[in-house]
Design an enzyme around this catalytic site. Structure first.
Site, PDB file in Angstrom:
ATOM      1  N   LYS A   1       0.802  -1.220   0.000  1.00  0.00           N
ATOM      2  CA  LYS A   1       0.000   0.000   0.000  1.00  0.00           C
ATOM      3  C   LYS A   1       0.839   1.276   0.000  1.00  0.00           C
ATOM      4  O   LYS A   1       0.494   2.255  -0.674  1.00  0.00           O
ATOM      5  CB  LYS A   1      -0.966  -0.016   1.184  1.00  0.00           C
ATOM      6  CG  LYS A   1      -2.026  -1.100   1.072  1.00  0.00           C
ATOM      7  CD  LYS A   1      -2.990  -1.097   2.240  1.00  0.00           C
ATOM      8  CE  LYS A   1      -4.021  -2.210   2.083  1.00  0.00           C
ATOM      9  NZ  LYS A   1      -5.016  -2.211   3.169  1.00  0.00           N
TER      10      LYS A   1
ATOM     11  N   ASP B   1      -9.867   2.355   2.436  1.00  0.00           N
ATOM     12  CA  ASP B   1      -9.892   1.548   3.662  1.00  0.00           C
ATOM     13  C   ASP B   1     -10.624   2.251   4.797  1.00  0.00           C
ATOM     14  O   ASP B   1     -11.452   1.655   5.493  1.00  0.00           O
ATOM     15  CB  ASP B   1      -8.466   1.225   4.117  1.00  0.00           C
ATOM     16  CG  ASP B   1      -7.845   0.082   3.334  1.00  0.00           C
ATOM     17  OD1 ASP B   1      -8.588  -0.705   2.724  1.00  0.00           O
ATOM     18  OD2 ASP B   1      -6.598  -0.022   3.333  1.00  0.00           O
TER      19      ASP B   1
END
Length: 282
Positions: free
Chosen positions: A67, A103
């Site tokens: 990420k 997220d």
């Protein structure tokens, strides 16, 4: 010209439920979705991403451990990705990647919508400071929590995450060894991968718990068992894994790629009802 393709990148990745989720979303909207799971090592991720783009890739999700690397590979990013310093959703724009992080909104939607939690005015303990933690921290602050305490085995990572939040007094870092000194929390979030594949127990001071404490593991399935077992034994009022967050963040990604936000309850119920091994968080 290849048909538009989508994928999730990670290591390991064979476990991922993202292809199943995206396929279900596409079916519900009458869209044929070509979405696959691609294994890539940290060293090989940039080349794998470019090969994917050359083969018709127009959108991707990114999971552990890529990420933060994905953020660095983007030419443009959303403000929430910039705050996080991590990207989990990619959109191809011309010859470049645009990055976002869904997220945090996925976690908040799951906790407030599906589970009915009110996050306003809560003290929150965030365990971990990697890409997963970075993704959810800004959204938690935006949801109105009172204080975010970040604890990580490597203190400098926790310090860096807190500095990036630019919320002095609301976001602070603390030493893992000093957890007993932090008081109690209404929400404890495990964003570490410490239990993945180890089958070991999870142990935290009971002083962290009060009568309202909810424990959430951003992992799901087997990887969430040690932390959730500790939470239940410690007497937490609620304990949830990260499956709902996974589905909600996937819906946010789908909306960016296809221009419509899918309904999430059906696929969540389908996945929750299965006893198959759903391991680790995307």
């Amino acid at each position: 010209m290849s048909a538009p393709r989508y994928a999730v990148f990670g290591q390991p990745i064979a476990h991922s439920q993202s292809p199943r989720i995206q396929s279900a979303f596409g079916k519900a909207h009458g869209i044929a979705v070509d979405y696959r799971a691609i294994e890539a090592s940290p060293e090989g991720f940039p080349a794998a991403l470019e090969a994917f783009a050359a083969d018709g890739g127009v959108g991707a999700n990114v999971t552990l451990p890529h990420k933060e690397a994905a953020f660095a590979l983007c030419t443009t990013t959303t403000s929430r990705a910039q705050r996080a310093g991590a990207v989990n959703t990619l959109l191809r724009k011309g010859e470049r990647w645009h990055g976002d992080n869904t997220d945090g909104i996925g976690l908040v939607r799951d906790l407030t919508g599906r589970h009915g939690l009110d996050l306003r005015g809560r003290r929150v303990l965030l365990l971990g400071a990697g890409g997963a933690a970075r993704g959810v921290a800004p959204a938690l602050l935006d949801a109105g929590i009172l204080e975010l305490v970040v604890v990580n085995r490597s203190p400098e990572r926790a310090d860096a995450l807190v500095d990036a939040m630019s919320e002095p007094g609301r976001a602070i870092s603390a030493y893992w060894e000093a957890l007993r000194e932090q008081g109690d929390f209404e929400l404890i979030i495990n964003a570490t991968s410490a239990a993945r594949g180890e089958g070991t127990g999870f142990n935290l001071p009971l002083s962290l718990i009060n009568s309202m404490t909810t424990a959430v593991d951003l992992n799901y399935g087997e990887a969430a068992i040690p932390f959730l077992a500790w939470a239940r034994a410690a007497g937490c009022r609620n304990s949830f894994d990260g499956l709902g967050m996974l589905v909600e963040q996937a819906a946010e990604s789908f909306q960016q790629w296809h221009g419509m936000r899918p309904e999430t309850d059906a696929i969540y119920a389908e996945l929750r009802g299965r006893d198959a091994l759903l391991v680790t968080a995307d």
